[in-house]
Design an enzyme around this catalytic site. Structure first.
Site, PDB file in Angstrom:
ATOM      1  CG  ASN A   2      -2.479  11.692   2.289  1.00  0.00           C
ATOM      2  OD1 ASN A   2      -1.917  10.772   1.695  1.00  0.00           O
ATOM      3  ND2 ASN A   2      -2.187  11.972   3.549  1.00  0.00           N
ATOM      4  CE  LYS A   3      -5.385   5.779   4.070  1.00  0.00           C
ATOM      5  NZ  LYS A   3      -6.323   4.887   3.342  1.00  0.00           N
ATOM      6  CD  GLN A  13      -3.281   2.955   6.605  1.00  0.00           C
ATOM      7  OE1 GLN A  13      -3.899   3.342   7.591  1.00  0.00           O
ATOM      8  NE2 GLN A  13      -3.857   2.771   5.443  1.00  0.00           N
ATOM      9  CG  ASP A  48      -3.123   8.176  -1.729  1.00  0.00           C
ATOM     10  OD1 ASP A  48      -3.129   8.761  -0.630  1.00  0.00           O
ATOM     11  OD2 ASP A  48      -2.701   7.020  -1.883  1.00  0.00           O
ATOM     12  NE  ARG A  79       0.070   1.703   3.304  1.00  0.00           N
ATOM     13  CZ  ARG A  79       0.952   2.645   3.581  1.00  0.00           C
ATOM     14  NH1 ARG A  79       2.229   2.328   3.801  1.00  0.00           N
ATOM     15  NH2 ARG A  79       0.624   3.905   3.619  1.00  0.00           N
ATOM     16  N   GLY A  80       0.224   2.403  -0.184  1.00  0.00           N
ATOM     17  CA  GLY A  80       0.989   3.635  -0.359  1.00  0.00           C
ATOM     18  C   GLY A  80       1.119   3.873  -1.859  1.00  0.00           C
ATOM     19  CB  ALA A  81       0.386   6.866  -3.927  1.00  0.00           C
TER      20      ALA A  81
HETATM   21  O1  MRU Z   1      -4.615   3.298   1.940  1.00  0.00           O
HETATM   22  P1  MRU Z   1      -3.136   3.522   1.866  1.00  0.00           P
HETATM   23  O2  MRU Z   1      -2.395   3.032   3.053  1.00  0.00           O
HETATM   24  O3  MRU Z   1      -2.562   3.011   0.565  1.00  0.00           O
HETATM   25  O4  MRU Z   1      -2.987   5.098   1.844  1.00  0.00           O
HETATM   26  C1  MRU Z   1      -1.714   5.662   1.780  1.00  0.00           C
HETATM   27  C2  MRU Z   1      -1.702   7.138   1.889  1.00  0.00           C
HETATM   28  O5  MRU Z   1      -2.709   7.790   1.988  1.00  0.00           O
HETATM   29  C3  MRU Z   1      -0.347   7.786   1.780  1.00  0.00           C
HETATM   30  O6  MRU Z   1      -0.291   8.946   2.538  1.00  0.00           O
HETATM   31  C4  MRU Z   1      -0.090   8.127   0.311  1.00  0.00           C
HETATM   32  O7  MRU Z   1      -0.291   7.012  -0.505  1.00  0.00           O
HETATM   33  C5  MRU Z   1       1.279   8.661   0.092  1.00  0.00           C
HETATM   34  S1  MRU Z   1       2.492   7.392   0.225  1.00  0.00           S
HETATM   35  C6  MRU Z   1       4.008   8.051  -0.143  1.00  0.00           C
END
Ligand code: MRU
Length: 347
Positions: A252-253, A201, A242, A53-55
């Site tokens: 973002n989250k 997270q 994201d 996970r994470g963009a």
């Molecule tokens: O649902 P997730 O854990 O994939 O969400 C991740 C986020 O919102 C991060 O802040 C974002 O992807 C940036 S990661 C460098």
């Protein structure tokens, strides 16, 4: 996990064969384990269930998924079209982070530009491209960190939300890359990490990463940020993104928007740290960003036990959009931009 280790990497077993190896992020901090993903279907599930996970990390997962799809179709007479179908399938795993779509497009370019080659030759090129994207991701994050460290005052306490760290990328991180680069220059900086319900997270991943690096980290729940801002205990907010629209509105989250509002009220600078690949040049504003809705069990079940009656309604959007006027700057590998100037990165 050490800082040289990749969160996700292609393991080559021959020039046309291999698999994707990634840290399983669903079990940290209880367990630290890597899993090997050997089919495009397994990759779809790994993205969907957030093993990865994470963009930026899911972008690389997508690039690997295309290679796996290509290997599965090595004998196909309609190779390019069949592999493009796999890319579409992977793209449907999670809708918000544009890095997934971006990396899939990079692989589709390889397919389109090499149609005259044999299937095996194209697979070799897809592998090379996936590994190049992995390596570039770390370099980009180091640049984001370098630029971002300039806006961190000496001895600052930085609030962050979710995990935009090494685990959310191939390595180093975006928002946590800024923290890491700042820490190289100033060992007295501190981080407040939001828990980040419902998937935790911040609690599970951000505190794990930062404490392992020896960075002074304090865990707070998602409702506590404004309290600590009011007590003058937060100097700057840095989060990841994201998907960023051309006007700087940033997804973002879920919960990031609330943090940005609180920061604005308390005159605390609020920064987004993200690579150019997180900016979607096809959308003008954040209204066009599709927000992923995840299952209600993420909210209602904690440690395998329900935390509420099953009669209650539950809605679980995974991201929110912070409007550009709440954002002080967007830290990229090309420098720091005012949100309404981010479009300049596209000429
Ligand atoms: O649902 P997730 O854990 O994939 O969400 C991740 C986020 O919102 C991060 O802040 C974002 O992807 C940036 S990661 C460098």
């Amino acid at each position: 996990m050490n800082s040289a280790e990749k969160t996700i990497e292609w393991i080559k077993t021959s020039s046309t064969d291999g698999f994707s190896r990634m840290i399983d992020q669903t079990i940290i901090p209880y367990e630290y384990k890597k899993v090997d993903i050997k089919s495009s279907e397994e990759m779809y599930d790994a993205i969907k269930t957030m093993i990865v996970r994470g963009a930026p990390a899911i972008g690389i997962a997508g690039a690997h998924g295309v290679v796996l799809g290509a290997i599965e179709n090595i004998n196909s007479a309609n190779f390019v079209e069949d592999v493009k179908k796999v890319a579409d399938y992977l793209n449907s795993s999670r809708p918000t982070a544009v890095n997934l779509n971006w990396a899939l497009k990079k692989q589709i370019e390889v397919l389109e530009n090499n149609k005259e080659k044999t299937n095996s030759e194209i697979i070799e090129l897809l592998v090379e491209n996936a590994i190049k994207l992995e390596d570039e991701d770390i370099q980009i994050n180091k640049k984001i960190g370098e630029y971002g460290s300039e806006i961190i005052p000496k001895g600052a306490t930085i609030l962050t939300h979710c995990n935009a760290g090494a685990l959310a990328t191939v390595g180093w991180g975006t928002a946590l890359g800024v923290v890491r680069s700042a820490f190289e220059k100033d060992k007295t900086i501190k981080v407040f990490a939001d828990e980040t319900r419902p998937r935790g997270q911040g609690a599970r991943l951000t505190t794990y990463e930062l404490t392992r690096d020896g960075i002074d980290t304090t865990l707070i729940t998602d409702g506590m940020g404004a309290y600590f801002m009011n007590k003058k205990m937060i100097d700057v907010v840095v989060v990841g993104a994201d998907r960023i629209a051309l006007n700087g509105d940033s997804a973002n989250k879920i919960g990031t928007y609330m943090v940005a509002i609180a920061a604005k009220y308390h005159n605390i600078p609020f920064y987004i740290a993200a690579p150019k690949s997180t900016i979607d040049p096809t959308i003008k504003t954040g209204d066009e960003i599709v927000i992923e809705l995840r299952n209600k069990e993420e909210v209602t079940i904690v440690n395998d036990k329900p935390i509420c009656t099953d009669k209650v309604n539950v809605i679980n959007p995974s991201f929110d959009v912070t409007p550009n006027e709440l954002i002080t700057g967007i830290i990229t590998e090309y420098g720091i931009f005012k949100p309404n100037e981010i479009y300049k990165l596209f000429g």
